[in-house]
Design an enzyme around this catalytic site. Structure first.
Site, short mmCIF file in Angstrom:
data_model
loop_
_atom_site.label_atom_id
_atom_site.label_comp_id
_atom_site.label_asym_id
_atom_site.label_seq_id
_atom_site.Cartn_x
_atom_site.Cartn_y
_atom_site.Cartn_z
N HIS A 83 68.39 68.96 0.27
CA HIS A 83 68.04 70.26 -0.33
C HIS A 83 69.32 71.31 0.28
CE1 HIS A 83 64.00 68.92 -0.04
NE2 HIS A 83 64.06 69.23 -1.29
N GLN A 129 53.06 67.80 -11.85
CA GLN A 129 53.67 66.59 -12.00
C GLN A 129 53.70 65.62 -11.14
OE1 GLN A 129 57.53 68.88 -10.18
NE2 GLN A 129 57.74 67.02 -9.20
N GLN A 170 65.43 63.14 -13.96
CA GLN A 170 65.25 64.67 -13.87
C GLN A 170 66.18 65.44 -14.59
OE1 GLN A 170 62.60 66.49 -10.88
NE2 GLN A 170 64.30 67.07 -10.01
N ARG A 208 59.73 62.65 1.06
CA ARG A 208 58.74 61.71 1.06
C ARG A 208 59.07 60.81 2.31
NH1 ARG A 208 55.24 61.21 -3.30
NH2 ARG A 208 56.18 62.33 -5.14
P1 AMP Z 1 62.09 68.13 -4.32
O1 AMP Z 1 61.99 69.15 -3.30
O2 AMP Z 1 62.06 66.91 -3.98
O3 AMP Z 1 61.57 68.47 -5.51
O4 AMP Z 1 63.86 68.32 -4.60
C1 AMP Z 1 64.53 69.49 -4.75
C2 AMP Z 1 65.86 69.37 -5.28
O5 AMP Z 1 66.66 68.59 -4.06
C3 AMP Z 1 66.05 68.29 -6.37
O6 AMP Z 1 67.06 68.84 -7.28
C4 AMP Z 1 66.59 67.14 -6.07
O7 AMP Z 1 67.15 66.38 -6.81
C5 AMP Z 1 67.42 67.51 -4.77
N1 AMP Z 1 67.45 66.46 -3.74
C6 AMP Z 1 66.41 65.67 -3.16
N2 AMP Z 1 66.90 64.65 -2.25
C7 AMP Z 1 68.29 65.07 -2.54
C8 AMP Z 1 69.28 64.28 -1.73
N3 AMP Z 1 69.16 63.13 -0.80
N4 AMP Z 1 70.56 64.30 -1.98
C9 AMP Z 1 70.55 65.63 -2.95
N5 AMP Z 1 69.85 66.30 -3.63
C10 AMP Z 1 68.64 65.85 -3.32
#
Ligand code: AMP
Length: 269
Positions: free
Chosen positions: A33, A57, A149, A182
Site C-alpha cells: 500500500h 466483494q 483486478q 491477509r
Molecule cells: P487491498 O487493501 O488489498 O484492497 O489493496 C489495495 C491496493 O493495494 C490494491 O490496488 C492492491 O493491488 C495493492 N496491493 C496489495 N498488495 C500489494 C503489494 N504487495 N504490492 C503492491 N501493491 C499491492
C-alpha cells in the site's frame, strides 16, 4: 492529514480541480500500500487514501468477518506518510441505493479469481464505480499483485470516468512473498510455507524465460506444490494483455491462487 468520514465533508474539503491521486485500500496497511501512496505523492499534488472493507466483494461471510482490521495503526502510518486526506466512508454512504451494488462482468471474463470467487469482481467494480463518482481523481493507483483486478477496472472505467489507472509493481518481502493484508492472518511458519511456494513459481517463471519449452512443466510444478498438502485453487498461464490462453514467450504470465490453511493468497509472475 484530514480524516473525512462523509461524502459531504469530502466535497467541502477537497478541491477536485487539483491534480488528485486516489489510492483505494481495505486497510491493514503494508509496504505494498505504501508504495502506491509514494507513487501518488510523486505524481499528484494531493493524495486521497480510502480505507473501506467492501462487504459485497467477499463471497464468503466468514472471510469478511475475519478480514484484518487495524484502523488506529493504519491512521498512524498514513499520518507519518503525510498524506492529505483519508476517506473512511460507511457502508450506507457507499451503497445508499441498492442498484449501486450491481455491476456485471462478461462471461468471457469469468476466469481465474472471477471463476472461483463468484461475485467478487462485480463487488470490486461496484465500489470503484461509487468511489470514482465521489472522488474525481485524475489518477487511481492500483497494485500489480491483483493483476486481474487492474485488468477489469481498466476496462470498466475506460469510457466512463476521466480517471487514469496507474499500475504499481508488486512489493515483496525478503523471501519474495508479496505483502498482503491477509498475511497478517498467518503464523510465521505459514508465511515461510507460502514463500516457498512463491519461490517455486518464480523459479518456474525464470526457467520459461530461459527456455520457452519449460512451459510444459506446469503440471509437474503443480504436483510438486500439491504433494505438500497445499490446496491450489488455480495455477494457470495466460496472455498478460487479454488474459486469454493464447500466449507466447513475450506475453505469458503465470497466475496462482492457493490456500495456507483457510487463508487464500494470490500472486502472478
Ligand atoms: P487491498 O487493501 O488489498 O484492497 O489493496 C489495495 C491496493 O493495494 C490494491 O490496488 C492492491 O493491488 C495493492 N496491493 C496489495 N498488495 C500489494 C503489494 N504487495 N504490492 C503492491 N501493491 C499491492
Amino acid at each position: 492529514m484530514k480524516i473525512i468520514k462523509s461524502i459531504n465533508k469530502l466535497n467541502k474539503q477537497v478541491d477536485f480541480k487539483a491534480n488528485i491521486g486516489f489510492v483505494p485500500t481495505m486497510g491493514a496497511l503494508h509496504k505494498g500500500h505504501l508504495s502506491l501512496i509514494d507513487s501518488s505523492k510523486k505524481k499528484c499534488s494531493k493524495t486521497i487514501v480510502s480505507i473501506f472493507i467492501n462487504p459485497i466483494q467477499f463471497n464468503k461471510k466468514k472471510d469478511y468477518k475475519n478480514y484484518p482490521r487495524s484502523l488506529t495503526r493504519d491512521l498512524k502510518i498514513l499520518k507519518n506518510k503525510k498524506i492529505d486526506y483519508v476517506f473512511l466512508p460507511t457502508i450506507d454512504q457507499i451503497y445508499k441505493e441498492k442498484s449501486n451494488t450491481k455491476i456485471n462482468i462478461n462471461n468471457k471474463d469469468k476466469i481465474l479469481c472471477a471463476k472461483y470467487r463468484k461475485g467478487h469482481f462485480e463487488g470490486v467494480l461496484a465500489v470503484i464505480n461509487q468511489f470514482l463518482k465521489i472522488i474525481k481523481a485524475r489518477y487511481i493507483f492500483l497494485g500489480n499483485k491483483d493483476y486481474q483486478q487492474i485488468y477489469l477496472i481498466r476496462k470498466f472505467i475506460k469510457n466512463k470516468f476521466n480517471t487514469k489507472v496507474i499500475t504499481c509493481k508488486t512489493i515483496r518481502d525478503t523471501n519474495n512473498l508479496a505483502y498482503s493484508s491477509r498475511n497478517f492472518l498467518l503464523q510465521k511458519n505459514d508465511l515461510l510455507i507460502a514463500s516457498k511456494i512463491i519461490y517455486k513459481i518464480k523459479k518456474f517463471y525464470n526457467s520459461i524465460k530461459k527456455n520457452f519449452k519449460n512451459i510444459n512443466k506446469l503440471n509437474s510444478v503443480k504436483k510438486d506444490i500439491i504433494k505438500n498438502k497445499i490446496k491450489i485453487e488455480y495455477l494457470e498461464i495466460r496472455n498478460k494483455n487479454n488474459l486469454s490462453k493464447k500466449y507466447n514467450k513475450k506475453n505469458f504470465k503465470i497466475f496462482i491462487a492457493f490456500y495456507i490453511n483457510t487463508i487464500r493468497l494470490i500472486d502472478n509472475f
